[in-house]
Design a protein around this motif. Structure first.
Motif, PDB file in Angstrom:
ATOM      1  N   LYS A 257       0.823  -1.215   0.000  1.00 32.88           N
ATOM      2  CA  LYS A 257       0.000   0.000   0.000  1.00 32.88           C
ATOM      3  C   LYS A 257       0.857   1.264   0.000  1.00 32.88           C
ATOM      4  N   ASP A 258       2.065   1.171   0.528  1.00 29.02           N
ATOM      5  CA  ASP A 258       3.025   2.271   0.507  1.00 29.02           C
ATOM      6  C   ASP A 258       4.385   1.709   0.116  1.00 29.02           C
ATOM      7  N   THR A 259       5.024   2.375  -0.815  1.00 24.86           N
ATOM      8  CA  THR A 259       6.371   1.961  -1.221  1.00 24.86           C
ATOM      9  C   THR A 259       7.297   3.163  -1.108  1.00 24.86           C
ATOM     10  N   TRP A 260       8.542   2.909  -0.649  1.00 25.76           N
ATOM     11  CA  TRP A 260       9.476   3.976  -0.338  1.00 25.76           C
ATOM     12  C   TRP A 260      10.889   3.648  -0.828  1.00 25.76           C
ATOM     13  N   PHE A 261      11.636   4.700  -1.011  1.00 26.75           N
ATOM     14  CA  PHE A 261      13.091   4.613  -0.941  1.00 26.75           C
ATOM     15  C   PHE A 261      13.590   5.934  -0.386  1.00 26.75           C
ATOM     16  N   VAL A 262      14.388   5.821   0.676  1.00 29.33           N
ATOM     17  CA  VAL A 262      14.999   6.990   1.295  1.00 29.33           C
ATOM     18  C   VAL A 262      16.503   6.741   1.318  1.00 29.33           C
ATOM     19  N   GLY A 263      17.263   7.696   0.789  1.00 26.28           N
ATOM     20  CA  GLY A 263      18.703   7.509   0.739  1.00 26.28           C
ATOM     21  C   GLY A 263      19.430   8.835   0.609  1.00 26.28           C
ATOM     22  N   PHE A 264      20.762   8.726   0.537  1.00 27.81           N
ATOM     23  CA  PHE A 264      21.554   9.950   0.449  1.00 27.81           C
ATOM     24  C   PHE A 264      22.919   9.650  -0.138  1.00 27.81           C
ATOM     25  N   SER A 265      23.504  10.712  -0.685  1.00 23.32           N
ATOM     26  CA  SER A 265      24.908  10.722  -1.099  1.00 23.32           C
ATOM     27  C   SER A 265      25.635  11.640  -0.128  1.00 23.32           C
ATOM     28  N   THR A 266      26.861  11.982  -0.451  1.00 22.97           N
ATOM     29  CA  THR A 266      27.576  12.926   0.415  1.00 22.97           C
ATOM     30  C   THR A 266      26.983  14.327   0.326  1.00 22.97           C
ATOM     31  N   ASP A 267      26.144  14.580  -0.693  1.00 19.11           N
ATOM     32  CA  ASP A 267      25.627  15.934  -0.928  1.00 19.11           C
ATOM     33  C   ASP A 267      24.138  16.080  -0.671  1.00 19.11           C
ATOM     34  N   ILE A 268      23.338  15.108  -1.069  1.00 20.85           N
ATOM     35  CA  ILE A 268      21.882  15.263  -1.067  1.00 20.85           C
ATOM     36  C   ILE A 268      21.225  14.055  -0.415  1.00 20.85           C
ATOM     37  N   ALA A 269      20.236  14.332   0.442  1.00 20.13           N
ATOM     38  CA  ALA A 269      19.370  13.293   0.984  1.00 20.13           C
ATOM     39  C   ALA A 269      18.017  13.401   0.291  1.00 20.13           C
ATOM     40  N   CYS A 270      17.429  12.255  -0.035  1.00 19.62           N
ATOM     41  CA  CYS A 270      16.206  12.256  -0.830  1.00 19.62           C
ATOM     42  C   CYS A 270      15.273  11.151  -0.361  1.00 19.62           C
ATOM     43  N   ALA A 271      13.981  11.485  -0.253  1.00 20.11           N
ATOM     44  CA  ALA A 271      12.950  10.512   0.100  1.00 20.11           C
ATOM     45  C   ALA A 271      11.911  10.477  -1.006  1.00 20.11           C
ATOM     46  N   VAL A 272      11.518   9.266  -1.422  1.00 17.62           N
ATOM     47  CA  VAL A 272      10.510   9.069  -2.467  1.00 17.62           C
ATOM     48  C   VAL A 272       9.439   8.138  -1.923  1.00 17.62           C
ATOM     49  N   TRP A 273       8.173   8.518  -2.136  1.00 11.77           N
ATOM     50  CA  TRP A 273       7.032   7.683  -1.733  1.00 11.77           C
ATOM     51  C   TRP A 273       6.086   7.530  -2.906  1.00 11.77           C
ATOM     52  N   THR A 274       5.492   6.342  -3.026  1.00 14.23           N
ATOM     53  CA  THR A 274       4.483   6.079  -4.049  1.00 14.23           C
ATOM     54  C   THR A 274       3.345   5.286  -3.413  1.00 14.23           C
ATOM     55  N   GLY A 275       2.110   5.673  -3.718  1.00 11.44           N
ATOM     56  CA  GLY A 275       0.960   4.949  -3.194  1.00 11.44           C
ATOM     57  C   GLY A 275      -0.335   5.632  -3.574  1.00 11.44           C
ATOM     58  N   TYR A 276      -1.427   4.948  -3.342  1.00  9.45           N
ATOM     59  CA  TYR A 276      -2.756   5.514  -3.579  1.00  9.45           C
ATOM     60  C   TYR A 276      -3.173   6.336  -2.359  1.00  9.45           C
ATOM     61  N   ASP A 277      -3.911   7.408  -2.616  1.00 10.41           N
ATOM     62  CA  ASP A 277      -4.375   8.248  -1.513  1.00 10.41           C
ATOM     63  C   ASP A 277      -5.318   7.493  -0.584  1.00 10.41           C
ATOM     64  N   ASP A 278      -6.080   6.551  -1.123  1.00 13.14           N
ATOM     65  CA  ASP A 278      -7.014   5.792  -0.300  1.00 13.14           C
ATOM     66  C   ASP A 278      -6.412   4.483   0.197  1.00 13.14           C
ATOM     67  N   ALA A 279      -5.086   4.386   0.139  1.00 14.30           N
ATOM     68  CA  ALA A 279      -4.356   3.210   0.642  1.00 14.30           C
ATOM     69  C   ALA A 279      -4.771   1.914  -0.042  1.00 14.30           C
ATOM     70  N   ALA A 280      -5.112   1.995  -1.317  1.00 12.33           N
ATOM     71  CA  ALA A 280      -5.403   0.779  -2.083  1.00 12.33           C
ATOM     72  C   ALA A 280      -4.088   0.059  -2.394  1.00 12.33           C
ATOM     73  N   PRO A 281      -4.102  -1.251  -2.449  1.00 11.45           N
ATOM     74  CA  PRO A 281      -2.872  -1.984  -2.786  1.00 11.45           C
ATOM     75  C   PRO A 281      -2.366  -1.616  -4.175  1.00 11.45           C
ATOM     76  N   LEU A 282      -1.065  -1.512  -4.306  1.00 13.43           N
ATOM     77  CA  LEU A 282      -0.468  -1.188  -5.600  1.00 13.43           C
ATOM     78  C   LEU A 282      -0.487  -2.374  -6.554  1.00 13.43           C
ATOM     79  N   GLY A 283      -0.639  -3.575  -6.023  1.00 15.90           N
ATOM     80  CA  GLY A 283      -0.733  -4.729  -6.906  1.00 15.90           C
ATOM     81  C   GLY A 283       0.451  -5.666  -6.776  1.00 15.90           C
ATOM     82  N   LYS A 284       0.301  -6.774  -7.391  1.00 13.32           N
ATOM     83  CA  LYS A 284       1.313  -7.830  -7.318  1.00 13.32           C
ATOM     84  C   LYS A 284       2.627  -7.363  -7.931  1.00 13.32           C
ATOM     85  N   GLY A 285       3.711  -7.686  -7.257  1.00 13.50           N
ATOM     86  CA  GLY A 285       5.029  -7.367  -7.773  1.00 13.50           C
ATOM     87  C   GLY A 285       5.514  -5.967  -7.472  1.00 13.50           C
TER      88      GLY A 285
END
Length: 949
Positions: free
Chosen positions: A787-815
């Motif tokens: 229902k929520d998928t993330w990647f949060v990471g950083f280099s020596t210069d920039i930290a970045c967070a990415v989120w993907t999902g449905y607003d109504d928390a519906a499953p994103l699906g298989k795989g």
């Protein structure tokens, strides 16, 4: 003989006066022959010589140009005392006065003079009365129109609504806030060609009159009276300022009278330059632009300070009628009006013929319209507006502020493109682009009456290609989807009939509130009272069906949404902020306000606190058997299967859930919650075992801030987005005080945790990030049912967070998981963000040691051990004991997935106490990463309150 003499004498008097000799005739040049009679002398008789009726003495001593009524003696007024314009004889010297016989004692003449005097007195009194009445009427009229007149003193401090501009760090415009799009410029900054063009076209005598053009007003009054309606005005620039600032633009005599009174007033209180400044900043130039500065920026793409004579004349030409003379509406008509203004400037002497002819030959070059383009960062504009209201209060509504942000335009554009590319890739994988074919087994549609800001499943019932709409039924509601606003799912521009099959189930939301159900209308003649209705038992009610309501506008919600936040590690400035796919003003900023479960990205805080508390090390052996966790059964079905048992580095790289829960049970959930808060997580966190799997909701912005603290060597500093606000007067407005930075981890601890997170990229679930070709540390995250998928990471210069999902928390699906639904956006953005940056590795601080260990036990490697690996430790936490020689079949048992109760010869890492053996638990599996926080699991004995950070 007397009559003839009198006639000749009379003619002689006229001749002598006309020739400049008022004293008498040629024989008596001094005029002494007829001295004036004293008041005591008796009246003159007819027998006296007429020569005694000559003028008063001394009149011939002044030149003709000085003749005035004041030079004559007041003791002998006469009818002929008025200035003479021709050669007509005076009345007193005419022959008819001398030829008529005078009655005895002059009684009839005296009566006649008395009557004349009486009537003259009456007429004078009447005229005086009329004048008094007229004056009183004028006073009353003025007082009537003066009632409730606005004060003109406020014009001294008048602040018209202006544009508030939100700028990127390099001055690039991110957006604008305004009620009237206006930028005030001082009169000294406006070039002369603009001022002279305005004067030539509107009021050439502005600097000469006192606010009113009386001849123009009379001319306009005559025209309006003839036409019986208000057709022509005669407003000066002063009057236009009064009308636009203090009054309304209504074309009525009442408003005109008030305008005249106020125009006289402001001429006494403001200078001409101040009035002209108000005028040039107030007038409307069409297309939502007010004032010469905004008009110049819109039409020519530059400040009014830089316009040419031809451009100045074109700006002034628009004022006559923006909807008619705008060059964006009708260029030919605008040029014609511009040439008229130039001719007026030449005619009034404001510009010479050569300059005017050159200006007429200058081509019109209009700036490219950029307003139709989507804003670069509407999320930032909304936050800037909120901060401005906090620091400026009600004055923020008037505008005129300049807000500088930390956004990097290039990174912001790259972030938006990365989020959209990632979501489009998801839509392609799940066939969310048109044409949408009806599947054999469609999900069940919504039943009932939809309401609120939710997402519903509706059924396609038809299409209207002419209107470009798709008909969708949502429960009891008939709705309509406009494909003009659905380019995201219809990139090829398919017609509605080709976009989706009938009976296809689609996700939609209500754009507006659902209409109230219409009641049936009563048929004509039908009785509405209950008694009449009761008499017709069993009869069908005679009613008219309600008119069907218009379709409710709907929006397609086929695909998920995304968010991305990027923070400069050194300055903690937010360089990119994306909260949606659409990038529209007023949309939900999911990066800042959407609270979602972070999943396995939260494991970094669990292991980070363990390292900080000297309870865990990268070589610590963690339990991976779900049966070993008492009272809570997490499963290793997150992003890859775990191994049992596993070192901490391996468990983190492969996102083993049971290992994270095992680690949390060692260090204490409340301690981890406090640690995460110190790093930058501001959302409320629970203190139970589900915390290890990210069951408590946070925002992407919080996650980026916390990971940036790790990347900065363990120092937390609140991220900043707004750096400066300058008010309308040029003064900088103080911003809320930024909390001081504080250290949460030692540099060595932060480096060890960073090293662990690099394993996720090098050998774990985020291998795709290796394509960046530089050291990257981070963690993927996937919640229950994706229902929520993330990647949060950083280099020596920039930290970045990415989120993907449905607003109504519906499953994103298989795989779908963090590695497939979020990581690609991170990679695309970081590739652009580091395009011109040199590759740099994470610096190794003091207090870090490297030791070779046995990969199976985490202890010191044996002398000459071939499979030994190098591991990093905070100095003092490295293992001190050497790993024992393994049993011949020990590796086989481990490979078979056995879970021995205790590893023979294993020595706990420094700070680790003896752990209880695995306890059997009731059957049943907990979700891999809970959708909602479960009931708190048991905590290890001795879990203390979190230490201060």
């Amino acid at each position: 003989m007397r009559i003839a003499f009198a006639s000749v004498h009379g003619d002689g008097v006229m001749a002598s006066e006309q020739s400049g000799n008022p004293g008498g005739n040629e024989n008596d040049p001094a005029g002494k022959a007829d001295a004036p009679r004293r008041a005591s002398e008796p009246p003159r008789r007819a027998s006296e010589p007429p020569a005694r009726r000559s003028g008063p003495p001394g009149r011939g001593s002044e030149p003709p140009q000085r003749i005035s009524a004041a030079a004559r003696p007041t003791s002998s007024p006469r009818l002929g005392s008025a200035p003479r314009l021709g050669s007509a004889p005076r009345l007193e010297s005419a022959p008819r006065f001398e030829s008529a016989p005078t009655p005895p004692d002059g009684a009839p003449a005296t009566d006649r003079n008395a009557r004349i005097a009486t009537w003259a007195k009456r007429i004078g009194i009447a005229l005086a009365a009329l004048l008094a009445l007229a004056a009183a009427a004028v006073v009353l009229v003025v007082r009537h129109y003066e009632a409730d007149l606005p004060s003109t003193r406020e014009l001294k401090d008048y602040r018209p609504p202006q544009v508030t501009r939100i700028l990127a760090r390099d001055g690039t415009r991110l957006g604008e806030l305004f009620t009237e799009r206006r930028t005030v410029v001082r009169i000294g900054e406006i070039p002369n060609q603009v001022k002279l063009a305005a004067l030539a076209a509107e009021d050439a005598g502005f600097y000469e009159h006192a606010g009113l053009n009386y001849l123009g007003m009379l001319r306009a009054l005559a025209v309006n009276l003839r036409s019986t309606q208000t057709r022509q005005g005669a407003s000066t620039i002063t009057q236009q300022v009064v009308k636009n600032v203090l009054l309304t633009p209504d074309r009525t005599y009442h408003r005109k009278a008030r305008e005249i009174i106020l125009a006289r007033r402001i001429e006494q209180e403001l200078t001409k330059d101040e009035i002209l400044e108000l005028y040039l900043n107030k007038i409307y130039f069409g297309h939502g632009r007010y004032g010469v500065e905004e008009a110049s920026r819109y039409y020519f793409g530059k400040s009014v300070r830089d316009v040419t004579l031809a451009e100045a004349a074109l700006l002034v030409a628009v004022v006559k009628g923006p909807s008619v003379y705008s060059p964006r509406v009708n260029l030919e008509r605008a040029v014609g009006r511009r040439d008229f203004v130039l001719d007026q400037m030449q005619r009034k002497g404001f510009a010479d013929e050569i300059l005017v002819e050159q200006a007429k030959r200058e081509p019109v070059v209009l700036a490219i319209e950029t307003e139709s383009l989507a804003e670069l960062a509407p999320e930032v504009v909304s936050e800037a507006q909120r901060v401005l209201r906090e620091v400026a209060g009600p004055a923020a509504q008037q505008g005129g502020y300049t807000i500088t942000t930390t956004i990097d335009p290039a990174m912001q554009a790259a972030a938006r493109a990365a989020v959209r590319k990632n979501l489009d890739a998801y839509a392609k994988r799940h066939k969310l682009f048109g044409p949408l074919a009806r599947a054999k087994k469609e999900p069940p549609p919504f039943e009932g009456t939809p309401a609120g800001h939710k997402v519903f499943r509706g059924v396609v019932t038809g299409a209207d290609d002419a209107r470009g709409t798709l008909s969708v039924r949502v429960g009891t509601l008939e709705g309509s989807v406009s494909l003009r606003g659905a380019q995201r799912y219809n990139p090829n521009g398919l017609a509605p009939s080709k976009f989706a099959d009938v009976d296809k189930v689609v996700r939609v939301s209500l754009i507006g509130p659902a209409p109230e159900p219409a009641a049936a209308a009563t048929a004509p003649g039908q009785e509405e009272d209950e008694d009449a209705a009761g008499e017709a038992k069993g009869a069908a009610p005679a009613s008219i069906p309600a008119k069907p309501a218009a379709p409710v506008p709907l929006r397609l919600e086929l695909g998920p949404e995304g968010a991305l936040v990027a923070i400069d590690v050194r300055t903690r400035e937010i360089v990119a902020l994306v909260g949606s796919y659409e990038a529209v003003r007023g949309g939900l900023d999911r990066a800042s306000y959407a609270r979602r479960q972070p999943g396995s990205t939260f494991k970094a805080f669990v292991y980070g606190y363990g390292i900080h508390a000297r309870t865990l090390t990268p070589a610590t052996i963690l339990e991976t058997n779900p049966l070993a966790i008492s009272g809570y059964n997490p499963q290793n079905h997150d992003e890859s299967e775990g191994q049992s048992p596993a070192r901490l580095r391996e468990a983190l790289a492969h996102s083993v859930n049971v290992a994270a829960v095992s680690a949390l049970s060692r260090v204490g959930a409340s301690n981890v919650a406090a640690f995460a808060g110190a790093l930058g997580i501001q959302s409320k966190l629970g203190a139970d075992l589900s915390l290890a799997l990210g069951a408590y909701e946070v925002t992407p912005r919080e996650m980026a801030a916390a990971y940036a603290s790790i990347a900065a060597g363990g120092i937390h500093e609140q991220p900043v987005l707004i750096t400066k606000i300058v008010g309308p007067g040029g003064a900088e407005i103080p911003l809320p005080t930024r909390p001081p930075a504080h250290r949460v981890m030692e540099e060595a601890e932060a480096y060890v945790l960073t090293s662990l997170l690099t394993s996720v990229v090098q050998s774990g679930t985020a291998k795709q990030a290796r394509s960046l070709g530089r050291p990257i540390a981070g963690k993927t995250g996937t919640t229950n049912q994706s229902k929520d998928t993330w990647f949060v990471g950083f280099s020596t210069d920039i930290a970045c967070a990415v989120w993907t999902g449905y607003d109504d928390a519906a499953p994103l699906g298989k795989g779908e998981a963090g590695a497939t639904s979020a990581l690609p956006a991170f990679v695309d953005f970081m590739k652009q963000a580091h395009a011109k940056r040199p590759v740099a590795d994470f610096p190794v601080p003091s207090g870090v040691v490297r030791v070779k260990i046995d990969p199976a036990t985490g202890l010191l490697a044996r002398e000459g051990q071939e499979d030994a690996i190098e591991e990093v430790f905070v100095a003092g936490t490295e293992p001190a004991d050497e790993a024992p020689v393994p049993e011949p079949d020990a590796g086989t048992e481990a490979a078979d997935g056995g879970a021995p109760e205790a590893l023979e010869g294993t020595v706990p890492a420094p700070g680790e106490g003896p752990q209880p053996g695995p306890q059997p638990t009731p059957s049943g599996k907990a979700p891999s990463e809970s959708e909602h926080a479960p009931e708190p699991g048991p905590l290890p004995a001795g879990d203390t309150a979190p230490p201060p950070f």
